[in-house]
Design a protein around this motif. Structure first.
Motif, PDB file in Angstrom:
ATOM      1  N   LYS A  61       1.348  -0.962  -0.262  1.00 23.82           N
ATOM      2  CA  LYS A  61       0.211  -0.188   0.318  1.00 23.82           C
ATOM      3  C   LYS A  61       0.752   1.460   0.295  1.00 23.82           C
ATOM      4  N   VAL A  62       0.425   2.615  -0.635  1.00 22.58           N
ATOM      5  CA  VAL A  62       0.765   3.338  -0.714  1.00 22.58           C
ATOM      6  C   VAL A  62      -0.687   4.822   0.065  1.00 22.58           C
ATOM      7  N   CYS A  63       0.347   5.418   0.639  1.00 23.88           N
ATOM      8  CA  CYS A  63      -0.940   6.297   1.436  1.00 23.88           C
ATOM      9  C   CYS A  63      -1.035   7.447   0.505  1.00 23.88           C
ATOM     10  N   LEU A  64      -2.342   7.758  -0.056  1.00 26.81           N
ATOM     11  CA  LEU A  64      -3.391   8.415  -0.550  1.00 26.81           C
ATOM     12  C   LEU A  64      -2.944   9.918   0.397  1.00 26.81           C
ATOM     13  N   SER A  65      -3.835  10.361   1.746  1.00 29.12           N
ATOM     14  CA  SER A  65      -3.560  11.523   2.046  1.00 29.12           C
ATOM     15  C   SER A  65      -3.335  11.016   3.832  1.00 29.12           C
ATOM     16  N   PRO A  66      -2.286  12.678   3.780  1.00 31.73           N
ATOM     17  CA  PRO A  66      -1.281  12.320   4.563  1.00 31.73           C
ATOM     18  C   PRO A  66      -2.308  11.680   6.496  1.00 31.73           C
ATOM     19  N   LEU A  67      -1.288  11.433   7.288  1.00 26.34           N
ATOM     20  CA  LEU A  67      -1.739  10.702   8.184  1.00 26.34           C
ATOM     21  C   LEU A  67      -0.914  11.255   9.340  1.00 26.34           C
ATOM     22  N   ALA A  68      -2.042  10.914  10.434  1.00 25.14           N
ATOM     23  CA  ALA A  68      -0.883  11.817  12.032  1.00 25.14           C
ATOM     24  C   ALA A  68      -0.953  10.225  13.113  1.00 25.14           C
ATOM     25  N   PRO A  69      -0.289  10.481  13.918  1.00 24.71           N
ATOM     26  CA  PRO A  69       0.183   9.054  15.031  1.00 24.71           C
ATOM     27  C   PRO A  69      -1.464   9.168  15.572  1.00 24.71           C
ATOM     28  N   HIS A  70      -2.383   7.983  15.858  1.00 25.95           N
ATOM     29  CA  HIS A  70      -3.819   7.608  15.832  1.00 25.95           C
ATOM     30  C   HIS A  70      -4.697   7.890  14.913  1.00 25.95           C
ATOM     31  N   ASP A  71      -4.465   8.556  13.761  1.00 27.36           N
ATOM     32  CA  ASP A  71      -5.441   8.930  12.507  1.00 27.36           C
ATOM     33  C   ASP A  71      -5.640   7.985  12.694  1.00 27.36           C
ATOM     34  N   LEU A  72      -7.493   6.903  11.955  1.00 25.35           N
ATOM     35  CA  LEU A  72      -7.315   6.184  11.275  1.00 25.35           C
ATOM     36  C   LEU A  72      -7.462   5.815  10.244  1.00 25.35           C
ATOM     37  N   LYS A 127      -9.535   1.657   4.092  1.00 22.64           N
ATOM     38  CA  LYS A 127      -9.103   1.130   2.968  1.00 22.64           C
ATOM     39  C   LYS A 127     -10.476   0.037   3.427  1.00 22.64           C
ATOM     40  N   TYR A 128     -11.685  -0.573   1.831  1.00 20.68           N
ATOM     41  CA  TYR A 128     -12.207  -0.746   1.531  1.00 20.68           C
ATOM     42  C   TYR A 128     -13.334  -0.112   2.621  1.00 20.68           C
ATOM     43  N   GLY A 129     -13.048   1.536   2.503  1.00 18.38           N
ATOM     44  CA  GLY A 129     -14.681   2.283   3.607  1.00 18.38           C
ATOM     45  C   GLY A 129     -14.615   1.782   4.618  1.00 18.38           C
ATOM     46  N   GLU A 130     -13.600   1.071   4.932  1.00 22.67           N
ATOM     47  CA  GLU A 130     -13.516   0.415   6.701  1.00 22.67           C
ATOM     48  C   GLU A 130     -12.491   1.199   7.155  1.00 22.67           C
ATOM     49  N   VAL A 131     -12.064   0.978   8.640  1.00 22.42           N
ATOM     50  CA  VAL A 131     -10.708   1.320   9.337  1.00 22.42           C
ATOM     51  C   VAL A 131      -9.934  -0.418   9.075  1.00 22.42           C
ATOM     52  N   ILE A 132      -8.412   0.057   8.669  1.00 20.89           N
ATOM     53  CA  ILE A 132      -7.808  -1.516   8.562  1.00 20.89           C
ATOM     54  C   ILE A 132      -7.127  -1.383  10.249  1.00 20.89           C
ATOM     55  N   GLY A 133      -7.219   0.002  10.586  1.00 21.74           N
ATOM     56  CA  GLY A 133      -6.097   0.199  12.226  1.00 21.74           C
ATOM     57  C   GLY A 133      -5.800   1.683  12.124  1.00 21.74           C
ATOM     58  N   GLU A 134      -4.536   2.177  12.805  1.00 22.81           N
ATOM     59  CA  GLU A 134      -4.323   3.157  13.441  1.00 22.81           C
ATOM     60  C   GLU A 134      -3.003   3.598  12.444  1.00 22.81           C
ATOM     61  N   ALA A 135      -2.612   4.683  12.497  1.00 21.77           N
ATOM     62  CA  ALA A 135      -1.162   5.251  11.889  1.00 21.77           C
ATOM     63  C   ALA A 135       0.381   4.764  13.395  1.00 21.77           C
ATOM     64  N   THR A 136       0.399   4.557  12.901  1.00 21.25           N
ATOM     65  CA  THR A 136       1.611   4.965  14.803  1.00 21.25           C
ATOM     66  C   THR A 136       2.650   5.695  14.423  1.00 21.25           C
ATOM     67  N   ALA A 137       2.639   6.426  13.296  1.00 20.39           N
ATOM     68  CA  ALA A 137       3.533   7.433  13.257  1.00 20.39           C
ATOM     69  C   ALA A 137       3.470   7.728  11.537  1.00 20.39           C
ATOM     70  N   PRO A 138       3.430   9.778  11.937  1.00 17.19           N
ATOM     71  CA  PRO A 138       3.004  10.435  10.433  1.00 17.19           C
ATOM     72  C   PRO A 138       3.805   9.973   9.284  1.00 17.19           C
ATOM     73  N   ILE A 139       2.482   9.999   8.054  1.00 14.29           N
ATOM     74  CA  ILE A 139       2.529   9.503   6.854  1.00 14.29           C
ATOM     75  C   ILE A 139       2.001  10.235   6.045  1.00 14.29           C
ATOM     76  N   GLU A 140       2.987  10.308   4.915  1.00 13.91           N
ATOM     77  CA  GLU A 140       2.683  11.568   4.039  1.00 13.91           C
ATOM     78  C   GLU A 140       2.094  10.856   2.869  1.00 13.91           C
ATOM     79  N   ARG A 141       1.526  11.517   2.232  1.00 13.60           N
ATOM     80  CA  ARG A 141       0.931  10.904   0.987  1.00 13.60           C
ATOM     81  C   ARG A 141       2.087  10.800  -0.137  1.00 13.60           C
ATOM     82  N   GLY A 142       1.624   9.173  -0.465  1.00 12.45           N
ATOM     83  CA  GLY A 142       2.498   8.964  -1.908  1.00 12.45           C
ATOM     84  C   GLY A 142       3.966   7.305  -0.448  1.00 12.45           C
ATOM     85  N   ALA A 143       3.526   7.467   1.131  1.00 16.52           N
ATOM     86  CA  ALA A 143       5.074   6.646   2.045  1.00 16.52           C
ATOM     87  C   ALA A 143       3.887   5.650   1.634  1.00 16.52           C
TER      88      ALA A 143
END
Lengths: 389, 97
Positions: free
Chosen positions: B51-62, B65-81
Motif C-alpha cells: 500500500k501507498v498513502c493517498l491522504s496524509p496521516l498523523a499518529p493515531h489517525d484511523l 481501506k475498503y471504506g472501512e477502518v483497517i487500523g491506526e497510524a503509528t507514525a506520521p505518514i505522508e502522501r506517497g509513503a
C-alpha cells in the motif's frame, strides 16, 4: 448438475465410503483399509482420546456429522477399543441419526492390527459394492452447501479472489442453497458490518458473541495475535493488519443476509449464508465445514496452498497471477484479471460458478486429483501436561 | 509509463499498487471499476500488492481501506509513503502494554 441422492433427500456430489478412525491409535489401520478398497476414503483422527470437556463434545459432534455428510454413502468406524470416543457407541448413534449403512470394528476386539485390517477390508468392500450401485440423479445449485475459506492470503485475496467467490456464494444462496463463512479470527474488525447483515437480532448477537468472545480469550490468555494473524506470509503479501485481512476475507461470503451462526462442525438448520465458528488454521476450518455438511468448498489463496479434504472437493482460487504461474498444479482458477483490469468480478464469478458446477458433476479440482486429504478436527482443551517453556 | 494502483473505495487513505514501485515513480490510481482516480508520486520503494498513502496521516489517525477502518497510524505518514506494519497497527489485536 447431477448428484447422489441420500436417504434424507440431500444430494452428495461424491459417493465415498468413509473409513473413519475414532482415535489416532487406529489411523494406520483405517488408512490401510481405505487404500485396499476402491471407493473408500480414510479420515484419520488427530485425537479421539484423552479429551475432556468441550473438546470431547466437539470431537463427538464432528465424527457423527462427518458420517452424515451427503458426499458419504456409508461409514466404517475403526476404533482401538478403549478410547474416549467409544467406537460402538459412535456407530450406534450414526445408525440412529440416519438411514445410511454403518459398520464398526475395533483393533482390540479383532485381535490386533492384521486381523483388523482383514475384517475392515471385508466390511469396506461390502459397503463399496453397494455404494457403486447408486447412480447420479438431477440436482440443483440450491441443493449445495458450499464452504468457503481463505489460506495463505495476500492483498490480492481481498482485491479479486474473495469478491469473485462472493459472486458464486450469492448465486448459491439465490438458488436456495447454503454458504458457510468461517475463520472467526478473521472476522475480527468486521463484526459490525456482519451484524448489520444479520437476519434477526439473535443472529447479530451470536456474531458479536463469537467475535468478542475470541478477542476476550486472546486478551485473557495474554496472547498477541499479531504475528500469527496476519501470518508472516500475509504480511509479506501486503496485508498489514488483521482488520485489513478480515475485510478482504468476508467478501467471499457474498452480500446476502446472514441467517445463522453455528458451532464448529454443526450442521446449519437454516439455508442461505451462515457463519460457522471455526479457527483460522485452514485444515481445521475446512474440516469443520465438512462436518457441517458442505459438499464442496471454494478456497482463496494469494500465496498458494495445496490443501484439500478427503470427503469434499476443494477448489483453489487465486487473485495473484504470479502464484497461478508458479503453482499451476495446485491452483484451479485464476482471478487475477480483476486486479489487472482485464476481467470484471462479475465475469470471473460466472466462470467460477461454471467450474463449481463441473466439479459437482465429477470433475476433479487440483487438490482432489492430487489426493490432498488433509484433515484435522479442532481440539481446544489440552490439560494433561503443563507444557510450560 | 506510470505504475498502476487500485483505490478500493472512495475516501480510502491508502491505495494498493499492482506492480512494484520505485521511489520517485509516478503511480496512476484507478478505481475498482477501472476509472481514473488520481496520480501520486511514490516516496519509497513499494513491493507489488502493498500500500501507498493517498491522504496524509498523523499518529493515531484511523486508516481506511475498503471504506472501512483497517487500523491506526503509528507514525506520521505522508502522501506517497509506503504504508505497512512499520507505520500502521491493528486496533483489535495485540496485548496493550
Amino acid at each position: 448438475m447431477r448428484g447422489y441422492r441420500r436417504p434424507d433427500g440431500r444430494f452428495g456430489i461424491r459417493n465415498h465410503v468413509l473409513v473413519l478412525s475414532s482415535v489416532g491409535c487406529a489411523n494406520m489401520v483405517a488408512r490401510r483399509i481405505a487404500e485396499s478398497v476402491p471407493g473408500c476414503v480414510a479420515l484419520e483422527n488427530s485425537k479421539g482420546c484423552g479429551q475432556v470437556g468441550s473438546g470431547r463434545e466437539i470431537m463427538r459432534r464432528c465424527l457423527l456429522n462427518l458420517a452424515d455428510n451427503p458426499n458419504v454413502y456409508g461409514t466404517l468406524v475403526v476404533g482401538l477399543g478403549c478410547e474416549t470416543m467409544k467406537p460402538y457407541e459412535l456407530a450406534a448413534a450414526m445408525r440412529e441419526a440416519g438411514d445410511k449403512p454403518v459398520e464398526v470394528i475395533t483393533i482390540q476386539d479383532c485381535g490386533g492390527t492384521v486381523a483388523a485390517i482383514e475384517e475392515g477390508v471385508r466390511l469396506a468392500r461390502g459397503l463399496a459394492e453397494r455404494a457403486a450401485r447408486v447412480e447420479r440423479e438431477p440436482m440443483g445449485l440450491g441443493d449445495l452447501v458450499l464452504g468457503t475459506n481463505c489460506g495463505g492470503s495476500d492483498a490480492t485475496s481481498g482485491l479479486a479472489a474473495n469478491p469473485v467467490i462472493g459472486r458464486v456464494s450469492d448465486a448459491v444462496v439465490a438458488a436456495g442453497g447454503t454458504v458457510m463463512l468461517g475463520e472467526t479470527t478473521e472476522l475480527i474488525g468486521t463484526e459490525d458490518i456482519l451484524a448489520a447483515r444479520a437476519a434477526t437480532p439473535e443472529v447479530a448477537e451470536d456474531i458479536y458473541r463469537i467475535v468478542h468472545g475470541l478477542e476476550r480469550s486472546f486478551t485473557e490468555a495474554g496472547v498477541d495475535v499479531h504475528g500469527a494473524n496476519p501470518s508472516p506470509g500475509n504480511m509479506a503479501g501486503g496485508l498489514s493488519t488483521l482488520e485489513e485481512k478480515a475485510l478482504g476475507g468476508i467478501s467471499k461470503g457474498g452480500s446476502s443476509t446472514i441467517r445463522q451462526v453455528v458451532a464448529y462442525g454443526e450442521r446449519p438448520s437454516e439455508r442461505g449464508l451462515v457463519i460457522m465458528d471455526t479457527p483460522g488454521y485452514d485444515i481445521e476450518s475446512v474440516s469443520g465445514m465438512c462436518a457441517g455438511g458442505a459438499q464442496a468448498l471454494i478456497f482463496s489463496t494469494g500465496r498458494g496452498t495445496p490443501i484439500g479434504n478427503p470427503v469434499m472437493p476443494v477448489i483453489k482460487v487465486t487473485g495473484n497471477c504470479e502464484t497461478y504461474a508458479r503453482m499451476p498444479v495446485n491452483i484451479d482458477f485464476d482471478a487475477s484479471g480483476a486486479v489487472e483490469g482485464t476481467s470484471t468480478i462479475d465475469e470471473l464469478g460466472a466462470e467460477l460458478l461454471g467450474l463449481l458446477e463441473r466439479v459437482a458433476n465429477g470433475e476433479q479440482p487440483a487438490a482432489e486429483a492430487l489426493g490432498m486429504n488433509d484433515f484435522s478436527i479442532f481440539h481446544n482443551q489440552e490439560l494433561w501436561c503443563t507444557c510450560l517453556p | 509509463m506510470p505504475k498502476r494502483a487500485l483505490l478500493m473505495h472512495e475516501g480510502d487513505d491508502v491505495v494498493t499498487v499492482i506492480e512494484a514501485v520505485a521511489a520517485g515513480e509516478t503511480v496512476r490510481v484507478a478505481t475498482k471499476a477501472g476509472a481514473y482516480a488520481c496520480e501520486l508520486v511514490s516516496l519509497e520503494d513499494v513491493p507489488r500488492f502493498h500500500k501507498v498513502c493517498l491522504s496524509p496521516l498523523a499518529p493515531h489517525d484511523l486508516v481506511r481501506k475498503y471504506g472501512e477502518v483497517i487500523g491506526e497510524a503509528t507514525a506520521p505518514i505522508e502522501r506517497g509513503a509506503y504504508v505497512h506494519t512499520h507505520n500502521i497497527a491493528s486496533l483489535k489485536t495485540g496485548v496493550r502494554a
